[in-house]
Design a protein around this motif. Structure first.
Motif, PDB file in Angstrom:
ATOM      1  N   UNK A  83       0.822  -1.224   0.000  1.00 52.21           N
ATOM      2  CA  UNK A  83       0.000   0.000   0.000  1.00 52.21           C
ATOM      3  C   UNK A  83       0.854   1.272   0.000  1.00 52.21           C
ATOM      4  N   UNK A  84       2.171   1.116   0.132  1.00 55.29           N
ATOM      5  CA  UNK A  84       3.139   2.219   0.074  1.00 55.29           C
ATOM      6  C   UNK A  84       2.984   3.223   1.215  1.00 55.29           C
ATOM      7  N   UNK A  85       2.451   2.758   2.343  1.00 55.06           N
ATOM      8  CA  UNK A  85       2.359   3.555   3.557  1.00 55.06           C
ATOM      9  C   UNK A  85       3.678   3.452   4.305  1.00 55.06           C
ATOM     10  N   UNK A  86       4.120   4.534   4.902  1.00 54.22           N
ATOM     11  CA  UNK A  86       5.346   4.524   5.697  1.00 54.22           C
ATOM     12  C   UNK A  86       5.039   3.983   7.085  1.00 54.22           C
ATOM     13  N   UNK A  87       5.829   2.991   7.517  1.00 54.54           N
ATOM     14  CA  UNK A  87       5.672   2.354   8.823  1.00 54.54           C
ATOM     15  C   UNK A  87       6.897   2.617   9.674  1.00 54.54           C
ATOM     16  N   UNK A  88       6.694   2.704  10.984  1.00 56.20           N
ATOM     17  CA  UNK A  88       7.812   2.789  11.931  1.00 56.20           C
ATOM     18  C   UNK A  88       8.053   1.382  12.476  1.00 56.20           C
ATOM     19  N   UNK A 120       8.235  -4.396  -7.647  1.00 59.89           N
ATOM     20  CA  UNK A 120       8.120  -3.666  -8.905  1.00 59.89           C
ATOM     21  C   UNK A 120       7.749  -2.220  -8.595  1.00 59.89           C
ATOM     22  N   UNK A 121       8.629  -1.297  -8.952  1.00 60.58           N
ATOM     23  CA  UNK A 121       8.370   0.117  -8.703  1.00 60.58           C
ATOM     24  C   UNK A 121       7.918   0.813  -9.982  1.00 60.58           C
ATOM     25  N   UNK A 122       7.066   1.809  -9.790  1.00 59.77           N
ATOM     26  CA  UNK A 122       6.566   2.619 -10.890  1.00 59.77           C
ATOM     27  C   UNK A 122       6.966   4.067 -10.643  1.00 59.77           C
ATOM     28  N   UNK A 123       6.680   4.909 -11.599  1.00 58.82           N
ATOM     29  CA  UNK A 123       6.943   6.334 -11.426  1.00 58.82           C
ATOM     30  C   UNK A 123       6.198   6.860 -10.203  1.00 58.82           C
ATOM     31  N   UNK A 124       4.997   6.335  -9.966  1.00 56.47           N
ATOM     32  CA  UNK A 124       4.178   6.795  -8.840  1.00 56.47           C
ATOM     33  C   UNK A 124       4.697   6.329  -7.487  1.00 56.47           C
ATOM     34  N   UNK A 125       5.397   5.190  -7.436  1.00 54.30           N
ATOM     35  CA  UNK A 125       5.821   4.638  -6.143  1.00 54.30           C
ATOM     36  C   UNK A 125       7.317   4.772  -5.867  1.00 54.30           C
ATOM     37  N   UNK A 126       8.110   5.041  -6.878  1.00 57.62           N
ATOM     38  CA  UNK A 126       9.563   5.051  -6.726  1.00 57.62           C
ATOM     39  C   UNK A 126      10.032   6.000  -5.629  1.00 57.62           C
ATOM     40  N   UNK A 127       9.611   7.252  -5.690  1.00 55.28           N
ATOM     41  CA  UNK A 127      10.111   8.251  -4.743  1.00 55.28           C
ATOM     42  C   UNK A 127       9.700   7.965  -3.302  1.00 55.28           C
ATOM     43  N   UNK A 177      17.807  -4.203   3.296  1.00 56.97           N
ATOM     44  CA  UNK A 177      17.835  -3.480   2.024  1.00 56.97           C
ATOM     45  C   UNK A 177      16.520  -3.758   1.310  1.00 56.97           C
ATOM     46  N   UNK A 178      15.904  -2.728   0.767  1.00 61.47           N
ATOM     47  CA  UNK A 178      14.710  -2.922  -0.078  1.00 61.47           C
ATOM     48  C   UNK A 178      15.215  -3.229  -1.471  1.00 61.47           C
ATOM     49  N   UNK A 179      14.793  -4.352  -2.023  1.00 56.77           N
ATOM     50  CA  UNK A 179      15.214  -4.783  -3.355  1.00 56.77           C
ATOM     51  C   UNK A 179      14.043  -4.561  -4.307  1.00 56.77           C
ATOM     52  N   UNK A 180      14.313  -3.857  -5.404  1.00 58.04           N
ATOM     53  CA  UNK A 180      13.244  -3.480  -6.325  1.00 58.04           C
ATOM     54  C   UNK A 180      13.689  -3.622  -7.775  1.00 58.04           C
ATOM     55  N   UNK A 181      12.696  -3.555  -8.658  1.00 60.26           N
ATOM     56  CA  UNK A 181      12.930  -3.600 -10.097  1.00 60.26           C
ATOM     57  C   UNK A 181      12.151  -2.464 -10.740  1.00 60.26           C
ATOM     58  N   UNK A 182      12.714  -1.907 -11.806  1.00 67.38           N
ATOM     59  CA  UNK A 182      12.014  -0.906 -12.613  1.00 67.38           C
ATOM     60  C   UNK A 182      12.067  -1.376 -14.063  1.00 67.38           C
ATOM     61  N   UNK A 183      10.905  -1.641 -14.619  1.00 71.01           N
ATOM     62  CA  UNK A 183      10.772  -2.007 -16.030  1.00 71.01           C
ATOM     63  C   UNK A 183      10.906  -0.716 -16.841  1.00 71.01           C
TER      64      UNK A 183
END
Length: 148
Positions: free
Chosen positions: A12-17, A43-50, A90-96
């Motif tokens: 859901x891309x919510x920041x958690x402590x 999988x990251x998108x333009x909307x979720x990357x930052x 480490x957060x591991x991600x991919x960008x298509x």
């Protein structure tokens, strides 16, 4: 160690402590209750990357790839296997880069696959070309800041 870290949920891309000493105990998102670490690249998108780049307190490793790329497809299993060893620190991600062309352009991705490691919201290392699992792990550890 009881320092609280901010971890962005992969669902859901919510920041958690999360307390640093509880990272390894499979923490869940306070909002959606999903696992904060899934054992596979996100999988990251333009909307979720930052959100993941700037709001999480853990490093972000990104594989910039494309579905038509043979070396990208051959590296994918090694990248997934490396994820299991790198999470939860480490957060591991991919960008298509085919689907997310703006991100490829923003980071000036000229060849794929390209790995980029971000710490504190800043790129600290970049490596073009396919790598095996051991090489990915070695490269990441070589470029992480030493913790005191």
């Amino acid at each position: 160690m009881t320092d609280a870290l901010h971890i962005v949920c992969p669902h859901c891309h919510t920041t958690n402590r999360v307390r640093a000493d509880q990272l390894g105990s499979a923490p869940d998102c306070g909002n959606c209750k999903g696992a904060l670490f899934t054992g596979k690249p996100l999988d990251l998108t333009t909307a979720t990357f930052d959100k993941h780049l700037n709001r999480s307190h853990i490093p972000l490793l990104v594989d910039f790839w494309a579905p038509w790329c043979g070396p990208c497809r051959s590296m994918a299993p090694a990248y997934v296997a490396a994820t299991a060893q790198l999470e939860p620190h480490i957060r591991v991600a991919k960008v298509d880069t085919e689907a997310q062309q703006a991100l490829g352009a923003r980071f000036q991705i000229r060849s794929i696959p390209t790995l980029a490691l971000f710490v504190g919201g800043r790129e600290v290392a970049r490596q073009p070309g396919a790598m095996g699992q051991a090489d990915i792990l070695r490269w990441v550890k070589m470029h992480l800041p030493v913790r005191k």
